[in-house]
Scaffold this motif. Structure first.
Motif, PDB file in Angstrom:
ATOM      1  N   ARG A   1       0.856  -1.036   0.078  1.00 14.20           N
ATOM      2  CA  ARG A   1      -0.016  -0.102   0.073  1.00 14.20           C
ATOM      3  C   ARG A   1       0.920   1.227   0.095  1.00 14.20           C
ATOM      4  N   ILE A   2       0.439   2.142  -0.760  1.00 11.24           N
ATOM      5  CA  ILE A   2       1.506   3.406  -1.142  1.00 11.24           C
ATOM      6  C   ILE A   2       0.806   4.521  -0.944  1.00 11.24           C
ATOM      7  N   PHE A   3       1.205   5.423  -0.047  1.00 17.60           N
ATOM      8  CA  PHE A   3       0.790   6.607   0.207  1.00 17.60           C
ATOM      9  C   PHE A   3       1.722   7.797  -0.249  1.00 17.60           C
ATOM     10  N   ASN A   4       1.507   8.496  -1.281  1.00 10.51           N
ATOM     11  CA  ASN A   4       2.309   9.640  -1.891  1.00 10.51           C
ATOM     12  C   ASN A   4       1.587  10.829  -1.521  1.00 10.51           C
ATOM     13  N   LEU A   5       2.255  11.560  -0.954  1.00  8.96           N
ATOM     14  CA  LEU A   5       1.823  13.021  -0.508  1.00  8.96           C
ATOM     15  C   LEU A   5       1.604  13.849  -1.616  1.00  8.96           C
TER      16      LEU A   5
END
Length: 63
Positions: free
Chosen positions: A35-39
């Motif tokens: 799971r990726i969180f890209n600001l």
């Protein structure tokens, strides 16, 4: 299977952090759930308008 969370906290869309996040995700995608969180892709207000005096609801992308 491993669960991995990647957080790219650099606000610049084309940054070194973004590149590293993408390359790492590609390398482990077959052996892990990622799971990726890209600001730079998230839409939220980082300003606590009331400080810590009142609750501020979480933006949908943070839930």
């Amino acid at each position: 299977m491993k669960n991995i969370i990647l957080v790219n906290g650099n606000p610049k869309k084309n940054s070194f952090s973004s590149c590293i996040t993408d390359k790492y995700a590609q390398a482990v995608r077959k052996s892990a759930s990622i799971r990726i969180f890209n600001l730079p892709e998230m839409d939220f207000d980082p300003n606590l308008m009331c400080g810590y005096d009142d609750d501020q609801p979480l933006a949908p992308c943070l839930k």
